[in-house]
Design a protein around this motif. Structure first.
Motif, PDB file in Angstrom:
ATOM      1  N   GLN A 285       0.802  -1.226   0.000  1.00 19.29           N
ATOM      2  CA  GLN A 285       0.000   0.000   0.000  1.00 19.29           C
ATOM      3  C   GLN A 285       0.834   1.276   0.000  1.00 19.29           C
ATOM      4  O   GLN A 285       0.444   2.274  -0.596  1.00 19.29           O
ATOM      5  CB  GLN A 285      -0.924  -0.001   1.222  1.00 19.29           C
ATOM      6  CG  GLN A 285      -2.061  -1.013   1.157  1.00 19.29           C
ATOM      7  CD  GLN A 285      -3.000  -0.757   0.002  1.00 19.29           C
ATOM      8  OE1 GLN A 285      -3.121  -1.574  -0.910  1.00 19.29           O
ATOM      9  NE2 GLN A 285      -3.658   0.381   0.005  1.00 19.29           N
ATOM     10  N   LEU A 286       1.973   1.271   0.713  1.00 12.93           N
ATOM     11  CA  LEU A 286       2.793   2.483   0.850  1.00 12.93           C
ATOM     12  C   LEU A 286       4.257   2.083   0.767  1.00 12.93           C
ATOM     13  O   LEU A 286       4.796   1.468   1.690  1.00 12.93           O
ATOM     14  CB  LEU A 286       2.500   3.171   2.182  1.00 12.93           C
ATOM     15  CG  LEU A 286       3.261   4.475   2.475  1.00 12.93           C
ATOM     16  CD1 LEU A 286       2.870   5.565   1.465  1.00 12.93           C
ATOM     17  CD2 LEU A 286       2.995   4.945   3.894  1.00 12.93           C
ATOM     18  N   ASP A 287       4.884   2.442  -0.331  1.00  8.77           N
ATOM     19  CA  ASP A 287       6.260   1.997  -0.561  1.00  8.77           C
ATOM     20  C   ASP A 287       7.227   2.616   0.437  1.00  8.77           C
ATOM     21  O   ASP A 287       8.238   2.002   0.784  1.00  8.77           O
ATOM     22  CB  ASP A 287       6.685   2.350  -1.990  1.00  8.77           C
ATOM     23  CG  ASP A 287       7.769   1.438  -2.517  1.00  8.77           C
ATOM     24  OD1 ASP A 287       7.919   0.314  -1.998  1.00  8.77           O
ATOM     25  OD2 ASP A 287       8.481   1.839  -3.466  1.00  8.77           O
ATOM     26  N   ALA A 288       6.925   3.824   0.897  1.00 10.16           N
ATOM     27  CA  ALA A 288       7.798   4.509   1.854  1.00 10.16           C
ATOM     28  C   ALA A 288       7.423   4.210   3.299  1.00 10.16           C
ATOM     29  O   ALA A 288       7.968   4.816   4.221  1.00 10.16           O
ATOM     30  CB  ALA A 288       7.736   6.019   1.615  1.00 10.16           C
ATOM     31  N   GLY A 289       6.510   3.279   3.496  1.00 10.70           N
ATOM     32  CA  GLY A 289       6.033   2.998   4.841  1.00 10.70           C
ATOM     33  C   GLY A 289       7.073   2.305   5.704  1.00 10.70           C
ATOM     34  O   GLY A 289       7.941   1.569   5.234  1.00 10.70           O
ATOM     35  N   GLU A 290       6.955   2.542   7.008  1.00 15.67           N
ATOM     36  CA  GLU A 290       7.843   1.920   7.983  1.00 15.67           C
ATOM     37  C   GLU A 290       7.563   0.420   8.050  1.00 15.67           C
ATOM     38  O   GLU A 290       6.417  -0.017   8.019  1.00 15.67           O
ATOM     39  CB  GLU A 290       7.600   2.562   9.355  1.00 15.67           C
ATOM     40  CG  GLU A 290       8.590   2.191  10.429  1.00 15.67           C
ATOM     41  CD  GLU A 290       8.352   2.974  11.719  1.00 15.67           C
ATOM     42  OE1 GLU A 290       9.251   2.986  12.576  1.00 15.67           O
ATOM     43  OE2 GLU A 290       7.260   3.568  11.862  1.00 15.67           O
ATOM     44  N   SER A 291       8.600  -0.382   8.132  1.00 17.86           N
ATOM     45  CA  SER A 291       8.396  -1.817   8.309  1.00 17.86           C
ATOM     46  C   SER A 291       7.984  -2.086   9.759  1.00 17.86           C
ATOM     47  O   SER A 291       8.233  -1.271  10.641  1.00 17.86           O
ATOM     48  CB  SER A 291       9.657  -2.595   7.942  1.00 17.86           C
ATOM     49  OG  SER A 291      10.638  -2.458   8.949  1.00 17.86           O
ATOM     50  N   PRO A 292       7.354  -3.225  10.030  1.00 14.00           N
ATOM     51  CA  PRO A 292       6.716  -3.412  11.338  1.00 14.00           C
ATOM     52  C   PRO A 292       7.641  -3.684  12.517  1.00 14.00           C
ATOM     53  O   PRO A 292       7.205  -3.555  13.664  1.00 14.00           O
ATOM     54  CB  PRO A 292       5.810  -4.634  11.111  1.00 14.00           C
ATOM     55  CG  PRO A 292       5.656  -4.760   9.644  1.00 14.00           C
ATOM     56  CD  PRO A 292       6.931  -4.261   9.069  1.00 14.00           C
ATOM     57  N   VAL A 293       8.905  -4.055  12.305  1.00  8.82           N
ATOM     58  CA  VAL A 293       9.705  -4.589  13.402  1.00  8.82           C
ATOM     59  C   VAL A 293       9.943  -3.568  14.506  1.00  8.82           C
ATOM     60  O   VAL A 293       9.672  -3.834  15.691  1.00  8.82           O
ATOM     61  CB  VAL A 293      11.050  -5.134  12.879  1.00  8.82           C
ATOM     62  CG1 VAL A 293      11.904  -5.630  14.045  1.00  8.82           C
ATOM     63  CG2 VAL A 293      10.813  -6.268  11.897  1.00  8.82           C
TER      64      VAL A 293
END
Length: 382
Positions: A285-293
């Motif tokens: 959905q969002l390429d610049a989004g923060e990864s979850p870890v």
């Protein structure tokens, strides 16, 4: 078949390579692809792979217990099958295959709203053990009817996805002209013909459609109008006010999926949610989004005693599952690996993938000297 394990495919990378040969390119691209430049997909993998764990080798150790209790049910392992839309496009009857495998191995399977199997069918094949993932319909009548059907089918857990306020911009799907059912372009036909097993299984199963949503879709709707219908009717933006009527109507455990920051988790707690899934939708959905870890680590420290915290996005192995649990997750979900499994091994793919991940996680916990899943955070290298 519960002990089935194919030694030719010991890890997910093996399954992925074989599945890619057996699934038409337009369908495999839908499964594999991310948003925009797909940098977020890479970031998800890099960040979970950077998690390090520390062994304790000289203390007394009697073996590892992988079981986890959620919502009054004890599951055999701390991972489940995440919702994946259009599963039957990637491999015919894959929702049924995976739901049956999950029920047999006692892990949760989450059925997507936009699956190719109806919620009633999956309730039947899973013996009432599946969870249901809901996109919040903008039409209140559709929402009420869906919740009624979910209740009547005796689903125990409702997972509401909130991180799809827009259709993801996915270049692979745009280039492929992806539709449901797939468009019969010359390119797509040639891709299908190159995968004879997929083609035969699809012919036997029937063309894939969004079975749960069919009652709400106009008859004979052109495929090029599907996205507009979904965006207008089924996938409404879900803010806290949009969640309130769902919380009011749904009496069972409610899980909010797709949160990535503390403020949203705090709002979910105030709503009365029973769990959250820290997730970026697989970076679709969002390429610049923060990864979850890293958000998972912060959120678990701040809210871990107030709500159950799960994680998905980027997990591919027992090592990744252990890393997520050590980072503060109470439970994890994986999507793509299970579809790779079915694409590679058909009816046996679900059982094989569950067994492979279980073997990996057991070895890791034994190596760490970790007795229980809840103790994994003690092994996290800060």
């Amino acid at each position: 078949m519960s002990d089935y394990f194919n030694n030719s495919f010991p890890d997910v990378a093996d399954l992925k390579r074989h599945a890619k040969k057996r699934i038409p390119k337009f369908a495999f691209d839908y499964l594999e692809g991310g948003c925009m430049e797909e940098i977020g997909v890479q970031r998800n993998r890099q960040d979970i792979e950077a998690v390090q764990l520390r062994s304790e080798l000289l203390k007394p150790f009697s073996g590892s217990n992988l079981s986890v209790e959620l919502f009054g049910h004890k599951y055999a392992a701390p991972f489940g099958i995440a919702p994946v839309g259009l599963q039957g496009l990637m491999w015919p009857k894959s929702p049924e295959i995976l739901a049956k495998a999950a029920a047999e191995k006692n892990i949760p399977y989450i059925l997507s709203t936009v699956s190719s199997s109806s919620l009633e069918r999956i309730a039947e094949v899973s013996e009432g053990k599946a969870w249901f993932q809901l996109y919040n319909p903008t039409d209140a009548n559709i929402r009420a009817d869906l919740l009624k059907r979910i209740t009547n089918a005796q689903y125990q857990v409702l997972v509401v996805t909130v991180d799809v306020p827009t259709f993801g911009f996915r270049p692979r799907d745009i280039r492929n002209g992806l539709a449901m059912p797939p468009k019969m372009t010359l390119t797509n036909i040639l891709q299908m013909l190159s995968c004879p097993q997929w083609l035969m299984e699809t012919a036997l199963a029937g063309k894939p459609e969004m079975e749960t949503l069919k009652p709400y879709m106009p008859k004979d709707m052109p495929t090029d109008q599907l996205a507009a219908f979904m965006n207008k009717t089924v996938m409404g933006r879900v803010d806290i006010d949009g969640l309130k009527p769902i919380r009011d109507q749904w009496q069972g455990p409610l899980v909010v999926k797709g949160l990535i920051n503390e403020l949203d988790v705090e709002a979910a707690i105030s709503l009365g949610a029973d769990a959250v899934i820290i997730s970026n939708h697989g970076a679709r959905q969002l390429d610049a989004g923060e990864s979850p870890v890293e958000p998972l680590q912060r959120i678990s420290q701040k809210y871990g005693d107030k709500i159950k915290i799960f994680m998905d996005s980027g997990l591919r192995s027992g090592t990744n599952i252990a890393g997520a649990l050590a980072s503060g997750a109470d439970f994890t979900f994986l999507g793509r690996p299970f579809v790779y499994g079915v694409g590679a091994l058909g009816n046996k793919g679900g059982i094989h993938t569950i067994n492979s991940l279980t073997l990996q996680l057991t070895q890791i916990m034994n190596q760490l000297g970790c007795n229980n899943v809840a103790d994994l955070p003690k092994h996290l290298v800060k």
